[in-house]
Enzyme design. Structure first.
Site, short mmCIF file in Angstrom:
data_model
loop_
_atom_site.label_atom_id
_atom_site.label_comp_id
_atom_site.label_asym_id
_atom_site.label_seq_id
_atom_site.Cartn_x
_atom_site.Cartn_y
_atom_site.Cartn_z
N GLY A 45 0.80 -1.21 0.00
CA GLY A 45 0.00 0.00 0.00
C GLY A 45 0.83 1.27 0.00
O GLY A 45 2.07 1.23 0.01
N GLN A 46 0.15 2.41 0.03
CA GLN A 46 0.82 3.70 -0.09
C GLN A 46 1.83 3.93 1.03
O GLN A 46 3.00 4.22 0.77
CB GLN A 46 -0.21 4.83 -0.10
CG GLN A 46 0.41 6.21 -0.31
CD GLN A 46 -0.56 7.35 -0.07
OE1 GLN A 46 -1.46 7.24 0.75
NE2 GLN A 46 -0.37 8.44 -0.78
N TYR A 61 -14.87 3.89 8.06
CA TYR A 61 -13.43 3.94 8.33
C TYR A 61 -13.16 4.57 9.69
O TYR A 61 -12.41 4.05 10.51
CB TYR A 61 -12.74 4.72 7.21
CG TYR A 61 -11.25 4.87 7.38
CD1 TYR A 61 -10.41 3.77 7.35
CD2 TYR A 61 -10.67 6.13 7.51
CE1 TYR A 61 -9.04 3.90 7.48
CE2 TYR A 61 -9.30 6.28 7.63
CZ TYR A 61 -8.49 5.16 7.62
OH TYR A 61 -7.13 5.30 7.75
N ASP A 106 1.60 -8.97 1.81
CA ASP A 106 0.33 -8.42 1.36
C ASP A 106 -0.51 -9.57 0.84
O ASP A 106 -0.04 -10.71 0.76
CB ASP A 106 0.54 -7.35 0.28
CG ASP A 106 -0.50 -6.23 0.38
OD1 ASP A 106 -1.71 -6.55 0.33
OD2 ASP A 106 -0.12 -5.05 0.52
N ILE A 107 -1.75 -9.26 0.46
CA ILE A 107 -2.65 -10.31 0.00
C ILE A 107 -2.38 -10.72 -1.44
O ILE A 107 -2.85 -11.72 -1.92
CB ILE A 107 -4.11 -9.88 0.18
CG1 ILE A 107 -5.04 -11.10 0.14
CG2 ILE A 107 -4.50 -8.82 -0.86
CD1 ILE A 107 -6.44 -10.81 0.60
N ASP A 166 -2.81 -13.06 4.30
CA ASP A 166 -4.17 -12.54 4.38
C ASP A 166 -4.36 -11.95 5.77
O ASP A 166 -4.38 -12.68 6.76
CB ASP A 166 -5.18 -13.66 4.11
CG ASP A 166 -6.62 -13.17 4.14
OD1 ASP A 166 -6.85 -11.99 4.48
OD2 ASP A 166 -7.52 -13.98 3.81
#
Length: 320
Positions: free
Chosen positions: A12-13, A143, A35-36, A53
């Site tokens: 991710g970022q 979120y 990561d997945i 996961d």
């Protein structure tokens, strides 16, 4: 014994840049990215990488035991705008992954946990300016709800079970290295790309929407600093307020025009405007600055110069 680090959500970022920085500090063999899927080949090919996961306790435990992990950075999450489209998926991912990691620490499989919170924990009844560390928190997004609940569980696991969990309430994060990840503050990343490629940007937030922001380099430094801080210096085990700068789309466009004079911005607010309207305009992070000497390096001017320089080189290279 050397520290062994597992980063969950490393593609991710924030996770990707955190991976590279931690590898420079601790060595490639001591930082396992996961990561997945193989969503970021730069991360996948840069060192040890595992498919994990975040919603599967067994998947995480297997990786922890395989590499004798001592520290986990849990960076996997569904962000604000995406979470509003898939509320139950956002709840399941954001909460299941946190419980799995906290329970691993409770069971003494690992020693230390980093979990990111967000300014999304605040809501429309929170003081908008210089939002204090301790204040009203009534989030209105999935979120934000997951982050508020997560903060309570982090503090609970620390107080009841002695889990060494540390957290930061990230503002909007701006980076030139990785694309936006579905957040409400992502306009502040997209605008730099469009300024270079199109000379025009259509903002999904109104011109006077002021939000707390931070350059990625500062966010990564803060993350590493809080994890390196002596435990007895930390007075907050829910999540620390964190701040660097606050600005509006109009402020940002004006700064870009100092570099690209013909740049044009227009405004077409969408559903993300309603999310942004519930968030603070500026953050009081004096507790972080006092407890572990946090101090940011980038303001709007310095960040914009860096973003436009780096992205300009990136686009020039890709075209050649």
């Amino acid at each position: 014994m050397s520290q062994k680090i597992l980063i969950i959500g490393a593609c991710g970022q924030i996770g990707s840049e955190l991976t590279f920085k931690l590898r420079r500090i601790h060595g490639d063999d001591n930082v396992i990215a996961s990561d997945i899927g193989y969503n970021n080949l730069d991360v996948v090919n840069s060192g040890l990488f595992e498919i994990v996961d975040a919603q599967d306790y067994g998947s995480i435990l297997h990786c922890v035991e395989k590499y004798n992990i001592t520290t986990i950075y849990l960076m996997a999450a569904m962000l604000s705008a995406t979470g509003e489209k898939y509320p139950m998926k956002a709840w399941d991912l954001n909460m299941d992954s946190l419980f799995h990691v906290l329970n691993l620490a409770k069971a003494k499989f690992i020693e230390k946990v980093f979990w990111p919170s967000s300014i999304a924990v605040f809501g429309p009844t929170t003081p908008k300016f210089n939002t204090p560390q301790h204040t009203v928190m009534a989030p209105t997004t999935v979120y934000g709800i997951t982050k508020q609940v997560g903060e309570r569980w982090c503090e609970y696991y620390h107080d009841k079970y002695g889990v060494d969990v540390r957290s930061l309430r990230y503002p909007g994060i701006i980076s030139w290295k990785t694309p936006p990840g579905g957040g409400t503050t992502d306009y502040a990343v997209e605008i730099y790309h469009r300024a270079i490629t199109d000379g025009h940007y259509s903002s999904f937030l109104s011109e006077d929407t002021q939000l707390p922001m931070m350059f990625m380099d500062d966010a990564i430094d803060a993350t590493i600093q809080i994890m390196d801080a002596p435990a007895n210096q930390l007075t907050i085990r829910s999540s620390y307020n964190l701040a660097a700068m606050s600005f509006t789309p109009n402020d940002l466009a004006s700064e870009i025009q100092n570099h690209i004079k013909d740049f044009i911005i227009t405004y077409n607010p969408d559903f993300r405007q309603q999310i942004a309207d519930t968030w603070p305009k500026s953050i009081d992070d004096s507790v972080a600055r006092s407890d572990w000497n946090w101090n940011h390096k980038f303001d709007l001017k310095k960040m914009s110069a860096e973003m436009l320089t780096q992205l300009g080189e990136k686009y020039t290279t890709s075209e050649s």
